[in-house]
Design a protein around this motif. Structure first.
Motif, short mmCIF file in Angstrom:
data_model
loop_
_atom_site.label_atom_id
_atom_site.label_comp_id
_atom_site.label_asym_id
_atom_site.label_seq_id
_atom_site.Cartn_x
_atom_site.Cartn_y
_atom_site.Cartn_z
N ALA A 190 -8.20 7.68 -4.21
CA ALA A 190 -8.23 7.12 -2.58
C ALA A 190 -6.92 7.88 -2.11
CB ALA A 190 -8.09 5.76 -2.65
N HIS A 191 -6.79 8.07 -0.85
CA HIS A 191 -5.66 8.80 -0.02
C HIS A 191 -5.04 10.14 -1.06
CE1 HIS A 191 -5.31 5.31 2.64
NE2 HIS A 191 -4.96 4.42 1.53
N LEU A 192 -6.04 10.73 -1.59
CA LEU A 192 -5.66 11.73 -2.40
C LEU A 192 -5.08 12.85 -1.34
CD1 LEU A 192 -8.69 12.46 -4.79
CD2 LEU A 192 -6.64 11.05 -4.96
N GLN A 193 -5.04 12.86 -0.09
CA GLN A 193 -4.57 14.04 0.68
C GLN A 193 -2.88 13.81 0.64
OE1 GLN A 193 -6.41 13.94 4.53
NE2 GLN A 193 -7.72 15.47 3.81
N GLY A 194 -2.85 12.46 0.48
CA GLY A 194 -1.20 12.11 0.41
C GLY A 194 -0.79 12.16 -1.09
N SER A 216 -3.81 13.54 -6.41
CA SER A 216 -4.74 13.54 -7.63
C SER A 216 -4.80 12.05 -8.28
CB SER A 216 -4.43 14.43 -8.70
OG SER A 216 -3.02 13.99 -9.30
N VAL A 217 -5.69 11.55 -8.95
CA VAL A 217 -5.91 10.39 -9.55
C VAL A 217 -4.65 10.21 -10.40
CG1 VAL A 217 -7.26 8.61 -10.63
CG2 VAL A 217 -8.37 10.11 -9.17
N ALA A 218 -4.07 11.02 -10.97
CA ALA A 218 -2.79 10.92 -11.76
C ALA A 218 -1.72 10.45 -10.86
CB ALA A 218 -2.66 12.19 -12.50
N GLY A 219 -1.77 11.14 -9.64
CA GLY A 219 -0.78 10.71 -8.57
C GLY A 219 -0.89 9.51 -8.17
N VAL A 220 -2.03 8.94 -7.93
CA VAL A 220 -2.27 7.73 -7.62
C VAL A 220 -1.72 6.75 -8.59
CG1 VAL A 220 -3.96 5.81 -6.82
CG2 VAL A 220 -4.20 8.07 -6.09
N ALA A 221 -2.06 6.97 -10.00
CA ALA A 221 -1.61 5.97 -10.87
C ALA A 221 -0.02 6.00 -11.12
CB ALA A 221 -2.16 6.63 -12.26
N ARG A 222 0.54 7.23 -10.66
CA ARG A 222 1.86 7.37 -10.83
C ARG A 222 2.70 6.59 -9.84
NH1 ARG A 222 1.61 12.50 -11.95
NH2 ARG A 222 1.53 13.27 -9.89
N GLU A 223 1.84 6.60 -8.61
CA GLU A 223 2.49 5.81 -7.31
C GLU A 223 2.40 4.40 -7.49
OE1 GLU A 223 4.07 6.76 -4.70
OE2 GLU A 223 3.73 5.00 -3.41
N LYS A 224 1.20 4.06 -8.08
CA LYS A 224 0.90 2.40 -8.22
C LYS A 224 1.88 1.68 -9.24
CE LYS A 224 -2.85 2.53 -5.42
NZ LYS A 224 -2.46 2.18 -3.94
N GLY A 283 0.90 -1.03 0.09
CA GLY A 283 0.11 0.03 0.03
C GLY A 283 0.69 1.07 0.06
N THR A 284 0.24 2.44 0.07
CA THR A 284 0.75 3.61 0.21
C THR A 284 0.23 4.81 0.69
OG1 THR A 284 2.06 5.28 -1.30
CG2 THR A 284 0.02 4.29 -2.04
N SER A 285 0.97 5.55 1.40
CA SER A 285 -0.05 6.76 1.75
C SER A 285 1.11 8.12 1.17
CB SER A 285 -0.27 6.65 3.36
OG SER A 285 0.98 6.32 3.87
N ALA A 286 2.16 7.97 0.86
CA ALA A 286 2.93 8.97 0.47
C ALA A 286 3.55 8.67 -0.63
CB ALA A 286 3.83 9.33 1.66
N PRO A 287 3.99 9.43 -1.59
CA PRO A 287 4.67 9.36 -2.85
C PRO A 287 5.92 8.71 -2.77
CG PRO A 287 3.80 11.41 -2.59
CD PRO A 287 3.65 11.26 -1.34
N GLY A 288 6.05 7.54 -3.53
CA GLY A 288 7.51 6.76 -3.48
C GLY A 288 7.57 5.69 -2.76
N GLU A 289 6.43 5.40 -1.71
CA GLU A 289 6.42 4.34 -0.74
C GLU A 289 6.18 3.09 -1.40
OE1 GLU A 289 5.02 5.62 3.01
OE2 GLU A 289 3.61 3.59 2.75
N ILE A 290 5.72 2.96 -2.73
CA ILE A 290 5.23 1.72 -3.23
C ILE A 290 6.57 1.25 -3.97
CG2 ILE A 290 4.18 0.57 -5.31
CD1 ILE A 290 1.61 1.55 -4.50
N GLY A 291 7.58 2.36 -4.51
CA GLY A 291 8.68 2.12 -5.06
C GLY A 291 9.79 1.37 -4.05
#
Ligand SMILES: Nc1ncnc2c1ncn2[C@@H]1O[C@H](COP(=O)(O)OP(=O)(O)OP(=O)(O)O)[C@@H](O)[C@H]1O
Ligand SMILES: [Mg+2]
Length: 513
Positions: free
Chosen positions: A235-239, A242-250, A208-216
């Motif tokens: 989901a977790h948009l606060q961290g 945006s949905v684009a940010g979620v996609a980047r993270e996943k 999972g993730t709540s902050a950018p880079g965590e999945i990496g």
């Protein structure tokens, strides 16, 4: 920074063995999971721990055979890693861990600055700059030393469900471990990896993730052979912004696979599909109503389950409701096939998997079915739940009770309103929203044309229970869903209790978790 090397000294005496009865039972399932028995073989020598963590071995001692972060659990022969969280500092519990039999500690300071430490001789001490980082490095090293195939699962919804199902299917075919609960963060992932033993063949790891880079980071630790991305949603948009940010993270999970890996993606989710471009691994797509590597057609709902045609050939009945669960089943079949489980066997095992607790879990009392979906909520999982109960056949009304969706950032109101409109369009008979934060769902439903008499706004769980008890009749179906912190599980438990009391049935909520 770690201070300059100090001379390594030998421990003076054997570690104090904690008396059996001195274990405290904190009660939370999560804590139990943290201390699961982790017989790691013999690699956890003090010097190997220092090497893996980049730390200094300040005091020598005996090797550990497991890792723990919780002094309330069985610490015997384990190395205790003193994690620092927002509210707790594990260094305050080092002495307790040693009293419970831990044979060494990983800390971020000199032993004389750890409360109670100087008086407890016998334990080895490794000092590191950051104990959280050290736990990750230990998990990474442990994974590197074992040949189990690792399946990493990420996505905005469905990680735990898919992990539980895949874990169950694989466990019938080979020695398998899986993340306990939703242990999917920088602590949960290494603790899951520590459960790998020499005989383990498959490890199913929720990421999972709540902050950018965590999945990496977690992907680099777990080094999955197979990756599954279930979906990308708000989901977790606060961290993540945006949905684009979620996609980047996943996408950091597919991006972290090697050439010989397999990446299993939701081919009906545009952002998931695009992740095929970032991975070096083979890609398989999972789709519904479109041919793909793994696909389902003719999806039909029954009272508590879903049937579909698999690969255009055979009909499969899943004892779980909802199109989203068909995707989850396809992810499981794809990963299981890759690991050599015959399709018949995988399907048989899938037909037996228990529901993941409080994920659209049907519970019946007084002829009324309550779908307990109170584990959590975001717009995608809410839509999935609404579509599932809207699609159930038979007479009786379909009622939805929603609480607030948290952590949605600046778009929160708009996302709540959209869900209200979708709820109306799905043909739901009555909508009840609980709490001021959920009001925009009602506004969205009304604006989309839901009759005012079908929409109820209530302040609290007690009011909602009273209203439901007045409204509900045998044959009705109720979906209850909110973000976890709203605590709508209390509504489900109270409602079932009261409904059961109407007929003298045993309370179906008893024993729920
Ligand atoms: N593939 C899916 N698509 C949309 N919703 C899903 C999917 N699978 C499960 N859900 C719903 O999402 C919610 C959470 O399910 P689950 O716990 O499996 O997800 P998760 O990704 O592990 O969540 P978390 O991030 O909280 O750990 C439940 O309401 C469940 O019914
Ligand atoms: Mg989860």
């Amino acid at each position: 920074m770690v201070a300059p090397m100090k001379p390594v000294v030998d421990a003076a005496a054997p570690a104090a063995a904690g008396p059996e009865g001195s274990r405290r039972h904190g009660g939370a399932a999560a804590r139990g999971a943290a201390s699961q028995r982790t017989a790691l073989g013999t690699w956890l020598t003090p010097s190997a721990i220092a090497k893996a963590t980049g730390g200094e071995l300040l005091v020598r001692g005996r090797s550990a055979d497991g890792v723990t972060t919780d002094s309330r659990q069985d610490c015997r022969r384990k190395v205790f890693v003193a994690l620092k969280g927002e509210h707790h500092d594990g260094h305050d519990h080092v002495a307790a861990a040693l009293q419970q039999g831990a044979c060494g500690v990983v800390v971020d300071r000199a032993p004389d600055r750890v409360p109670g430490m100087p008086g407890l001789a016998g334990a080895f001490v490794v000092r590191v700059a950051d104990t959280g980082e050290a736990l990750l490095r230990l998990g990474q090293e442990h994974r590197r030393r074992h040949r189990a195939k690792v399946v990493g699962i990420t996505g905005s919804c469905g990680k735990t469900t898919t992990k539980e199902w895949l874990g169950g299917v694989l466990a019938r075919a080979m020695p398998t471990v899986r993340s306990p609960g939703s242990y999917n963060n920088r602590v949960g992932v290494p603790l899951t990896l520590f459960s790998i033993r020499p005989e383990t063949r498959a490890a199913v790891v929720e990421i999972g993730t709540s902050a950018p880079g965590e999945i990496g980071t977690l992907t680099a630790i777990a080094r999955p052979d197979i990756a599954i991305v279930t979906c990308v949603a708000a989901a977790h948009l606060q961290g993540l912004g945006s949905v684009a940010g979620v996609a980047r993270e996943k996408s950091l999970l597919p991006a972290g696979l090697g050439d010989d890996g397999l990446c299993i993606l939701n081919g009906d989710d545009v952002q998931c599909r695009e992740m095929a471009a970032v991975t070096r691994a083979r890609v398989q797509f999972v789709r519904i109503d479109h041919a793909a590597d793994w696909f389902a057609t003719d999806v039909q709902f029954h009272a508590f389950g879903t049937s579909f045609r698999l690969q255009g050939e055979r009909t499969v009945t899943l004892p779980r409701l909802g199109t989203h669960n068909v995707y989850n089943a396809l992810f499981v079949l794809a990963a299981a096939a890759e690991l050599g489980v015959p399709e018949d066997q995988a399907l048989q095992s899938l037909s037996d998997v228990p529901p993941a607790a409080r994920r659209l879990e049907p519970k019946c009392a007084a002829g009324i079915t309550v779908f307990d979906d109170t584990y959590n909520m975001n717009p995608a999982s809410a839509r999935a739940g609404v579509l599932a109960i809207a699609g159930t056949p038979g007479p009786g009304r379909r009622v939805v009770v929603f609480g607030e969706m948290l952590e949605l950032g600046a778009d929160s109101t708009a996302l709540h309103r959209t869900l209200g409109a979708e709820t109306h369009r799905a043909g739901i008979d009555a909508l009840c929203v609980v709490g001021a934060g959920a009001r925009p769902i009602a506004d969205g439903a009304l604006a989309a044309g839901m009759p005012a008499g079908a929409v109820m706004c209530l302040d609290g769980i007690g009011d909602a229970q009273g209203w439901l008890l007045q409204q509900l009749r045998a044959g009705d179906r109720v979906l209850c869903k909110a973000s976890r912190r709203v605590g709508l599980d209390r509504l489900v438990d109270g409602l079932l209790h009261a409904l059961g009391a109407r007929t003298g049935e045993p309370n179906p909520a008893a024993g729920a978790h």
